[in-house]
Enzyme design. Structure first.
Site, PDB file in Angstrom:
ATOM      1  N   LYS A   1       2.371  50.850  32.857  1.00  0.00           N
ATOM      2  CA  LYS A   1       2.954  49.978  33.885  1.00  0.00           C
ATOM      3  C   LYS A   1       3.701  48.856  33.190  1.00  0.00           C
ATOM      4  O   LYS A   1       3.334  48.447  32.088  1.00  0.00           O
ATOM      5  CB  LYS A   1       1.844  49.374  34.761  1.00  0.00           C
ATOM      6  CG  LYS A   1       2.343  48.892  36.111  1.00  0.00           C
ATOM      7  CD  LYS A   1       2.473  50.047  37.085  1.00  0.00           C
ATOM      8  CE  LYS A   1       2.993  49.626  38.433  1.00  0.00           C
ATOM      9  NZ  LYS A   1       2.915  50.749  39.402  1.00  0.00           N
TER      10      LYS A   1
ATOM     11  N   LYS B   1       3.295  56.943  31.895  1.00  0.00           N
ATOM     12  CA  LYS B   1       4.167  56.878  33.068  1.00  0.00           C
ATOM     13  C   LYS B   1       3.695  55.780  33.995  1.00  0.00           C
ATOM     14  O   LYS B   1       2.505  55.634  34.231  1.00  0.00           O
ATOM     15  CB  LYS B   1       4.080  58.231  33.805  1.00  0.00           C
ATOM     16  CG  LYS B   1       5.047  58.377  34.934  1.00  0.00           C
ATOM     17  CD  LYS B   1       6.281  59.104  34.474  1.00  0.00           C
ATOM     18  CE  LYS B   1       7.420  59.011  35.462  1.00  0.00           C
ATOM     19  NZ  LYS B   1       8.088  57.716  35.487  1.00  0.00           N
TER      20      LYS B   1
END
Ligand code: NAD
Length: 472
Positions: A107, A71
């Site tokens: 990311k 995430k």
């Protein structure tokens, strides 16, 4: 940045190493945690509105898969480079671990300045980026779930989910491939204010700790505390709002054009409207203008909330900071030199890595909503209201007394989606604050709360890796 001795990723590794000394894990496990598991660097062409073809540079990094999915946000910026995306992905691993959000860190970044592209071009770039991620299995509700970051928002997230869903027909959980979506596209209510509200919950918990307050000569609680906020954007505005509503006095507000002060307290919405109308935060009725916007950081106050940019409190101005508590709402507002000075001055710096985790926490709730295919509150709202009505009627019947209308409304109210999201965030921030403080108290040689937060992250991720076992 070339003038710094370390790259961003190396500086994250340094903070990690500093904290790792306070843990007892196998050095191999620690090495594995620090490493970025997968780095996907891509190039793809896009046809500009003028007919020319431009090659776009983009990244997605999956730092850790000790929990799935990964995430982390997607950033659109000129400054994007592999080192930065790697650093930000690793910070996501630690941030998720601290707030008990069961994700690994990731990311993404696209090296463009979004202001230089038309909306149509941005849509093409975002959709192509998503298609590249799909091709390499780098996105999906169980693989890697992006979110907004610098330069992106709900609009880009809607493009991503639409592209993903069209490339994966029949995938019933497709909406969970990205978070931060508009509510009409599977987003969750309560996301806009999440980071500011999380900052408030975290600082309120610290202020409720009697020993922590006593050490700094402060009363327990938020009421009547003086607060200064730098940056009246999404995070700063909502932080100021929740502090004021809880009875604190927001005596100073800073924006890039200047800063204002009023010992009696400022209302963030009035200031926001004034700024919208006049184009400046200055000359707000009843407030004093400060000469430099950075003067706000040096005001006498109980709580200072930097919610604008990185590196604003550094070795130069930290000696003049008079706040007793600093709440890092922005990412990286205080430098390591400032940390040293805070330690000498007994200033408590509540670290960004967990304090501004409200966004990712509510993203987790959005993902859960997408997987369950039902809005929060839909199943229990009416049941709760019926039950509460029944209980209230019984109490009134037995006592012969009636509660007033305001109380009645409050007691009867069954939870809406936003109520449940706020309450889940409150629980998350309180638990995270207590866990970090306990680690710090149990090991007084840990120098500051930032290091204690890292220790907490390392403990959780290392335990997870150790219990997973290493695949032969
Ligand atoms: P934003 O763009 O909405 O707000 C930033 C505000 O700071 C703007 O109003 C800007 O004018 C102001 N500002 C810029 N320079 C300034 C200066 N020198 N002095 C005073 N004010 C200045 O951004 P945001 O979403 O509120 O994010 C703020 C910080 O919080 C960033 O560091 C961001 O990375 C971090 N953060 C944001 C979120 C989120 O959910 N939005 C989550 C985690 C961390």
């Amino acid at each position: 940045m070339s003038h710094q001795p370390y790259s961003f990723f190396q500086s994250v590794e340094k903070s990690f190493d500093k904290a790792a000394k306070f843990t007892k894990f196998d050095p191999g496990i620690l090495e594995q945690i620090k490493a970025c598991n997968s780095v996907y660097q891509m190039r793809f062409p896009v046809k500009r509105d003028d007919g020319s073809i431009e090659v776009i540079e983009a990244y997605r990094v999956q730092h850790s898969q000790h929990k799935s999915p990964c995430k982390g946000g997607i950033r659109f910026s000129d400054e994007v480079n592999q080192d930065e995306v790697m650093a930000l992905a690793s910070l996501m691993t630690y941030k998720c671990a601290i707030v008990n959000v069961p994700f690994g860190g990731g990311k993404g970044g696209i090296k463009i300045n979004p202001r230089n592209y038309s909306e149509y071009e941005l849509e093409k770039i975002t959709r192509r980026y998503t298609a590249e991620l799909v091709k390499k299995n780098f996105i999906g509700p169980g693989i890697d779930v992006p979110a907004p970051d610098y330069g992106t928002g709900p609009r880009e997230m809607a493009w991503i989910v639409d592209t993903y869903a069209s490339l994966k027909p029949g995938e019933i959980d497709a909406a969970g491939c990205v978070t931060g979506k508009p509510v009409t596209q599977g987003g969750v209510r309560g996301r806009t204010e999440a980071t500011g509200l999380g900052v408030f919950f975290g600082i309120r918990e610290v202020c409720n700790m009697a020993d922590v307050m006593k050490e700094r000569g402060l009363e327990v609680g938020i009421k009547n505390k003086t607060v200064v906020v730098q940056g009246l954007g999404n995070v700063g505005y909502h932080s100021a709002k929740f502090f004021r509503e809880a009875g604190a006095k927001v005596i100073g507000l800073a924006e890039y054009e200047g800063a204002i002060f009023n010992a009696e307290g400022l209302n963030e919405e009035d200031v926001f409207q004034h700024r919208k109308k006049t184009g400046s935060i200055l000359n707000f009725p009843g407030a004093t203008n400060l000469v430099k916007n950075t003067d706000a950081l040096e005001l006498e106050c109980d709580i200072l909330i930097p919610a604008a940019l990185e590196n604003v409190i550094n070795g130069e101005n930290a000696p003049r900071v008079k706040a007793k508590i600093i709440g890092e709402a922005a990412n990286g507002p205080c430098t390591p030199e400032a940390d040293e000075i805070f330690m000498q001055k007994n200033i408590l710096c509540v670290p960004d890595m967990y304090l501004n985790a409200g966004g990712v926490t509510v993203s987790y709730f959005e993902w859960l909503k997408n997987l369950s295919h039902v809005r929060y509150g839909r199943m229990e709202k009416r049941f709760t209201e019926n039950l509460n009505t029944h209980i209230l009627n019984q109490i009134e019947g037995l006592t012969g007394k009636q509660v007033d209308e305001i109380e009645r409304k409050f007691i009867m109210h069954g939870p809406e989606e936003q109520d449940l999201v706020h309450s889940g965030l409150e629980e998350t921030m309180i638990t995270a604050t207590r866990e970090i403080m306990d680690i710090w108290k149990n090991n007084p040689s840990i120098p500051d709360m930032r290091t204690a937060a890292y220790v907490n992250a390392i403990n959780k991720v290392a335990t997870s890796y150790a219990e997973l076992g290493i695949f032969p």
